[in-house]
Design an enzyme around this catalytic site. Sequence first.
Site, short mmCIF file in Angstrom:
data_model
loop_
_atom_site.label_atom_id
_atom_site.label_comp_id
_atom_site.label_asym_id
_atom_site.label_seq_id
_atom_site.Cartn_x
_atom_site.Cartn_y
_atom_site.Cartn_z
N CYS A 191 0.66 -1.28 -0.06
CA CYS A 191 -0.16 0.09 -0.05
C CYS A 191 0.91 1.46 -0.06
CB CYS A 191 -0.89 -0.12 1.24
SG CYS A 191 -1.82 1.42 1.11
N CYS B 241 -0.26 4.29 2.12
CA CYS B 241 -0.33 4.20 3.56
C CYS B 241 1.35 4.40 3.96
CB CYS B 241 -0.66 2.64 3.85
SG CYS B 241 -2.02 1.74 3.07
N ASP B 242 2.15 3.70 3.21
CA ASP B 242 3.39 3.61 3.79
C ASP B 242 4.49 4.41 2.93
OD1 ASP B 242 2.47 1.70 5.42
OD2 ASP B 242 2.92 0.11 4.00
#
Length: 306
Positions: free
Chosen positions: A134, A137-138
């Site tokens: 992701c 997200c990261d």
Amino acid sequence: MEKIRCLIVGGGPAGYTAAIYAARANLSPVLYEGIQPGGQLTTTTDIENFPGFGEGIGGQALMDAMRFQAERLGADLRHGTVTDADLSSRPFRLTVDAGTQILAETLIIATGATARYLGLESEEKFKGMGVSACATCDGFFYRNRKVAVVGGGDTACEEAAYLSNICEKVYMIVRRDVLRASQAMQKKVLETPNIEILWNCNTQEVLGDLSGVTGARLRRKDGEVFDIAVDGFFLAIGHHPNSEVFSKWVDTDSNGYIMTDGKSSRTNVEGVFAAGDVQDPSYRQAVTAAASGCVAALDAERFLNS
Ligand code: NDP
């Protein structure tokens, strides 16, 4: 044992929409949200293609709004994951978190899909230490660093484009000499100067040390093996449907997607319906998932009232 009229499994756009409709139809729905309340959309940033939000809306904000709406209308939203199912007769018998047993007169499966990984030992070793599925997200952790994205579909292109705004350099590792992504996304990545596509390449190994990922060893189709230096290694090679708990009872296709009858959400088990990505290998959009959640709730209502 608790008996539920309409049990919904999965807290994504399909599940919440089913809950909204089922609550308004007085079906007293109970929804188990699973391990990722809000579903895949909570891992994205801006959503520009969900109708009604002219300026776009954050994935988390959209899911919070759907959740709030379902709860306000009377749906009983619960933390917990359905870990086992006996759909041999009605009411169906479900197990939550490998403990609590419940009975359900109707069941709506809206468990979504999960990101695929390559299956390399080194990839597993560095999960959470540079390996991620992701980017949104990261990606933040790799500000001004070099990263790689595996895959050539729309997701890979979107993630590469997203990362190109944060990172110094983005390699796309593509196993063929073409991208599967839509023309618009292809154009975007091809025109982004700090995205470099490594065509015809497969990952042999994710390289790293105690600090996490330091690179990847790739093999080109012509046999050449070479290393790239990256701090982040992002997978974007598709998803698999979360149908395992139910697949002993409901028919699935060869990839595990639950099969539904025509335009309905009906599965081969009477009283069991499927909505969202778990039954949709083709479209997989928030809006299509939400729409299919609506269909499932209407189907459940009709079934209970017939
Ligand atoms: P896709 O299945 O479309 O693409 C997967 C990509 O990963 C392909 O390039 C595939 O290569 C590659 N791949 C698969 N397995 C491996 C492997 N083992 N090693 C290396 N590469 C691999 O998945 P997506 O998640 O990209 O998209 C899913 C669906 O969602 C699509 O229909 C897509 O259009 C849609 N989508 C739409 C978006 C939008 O409209 N905004 C955004 C994101 C997704 P190969 O091509 O060789 O098979």
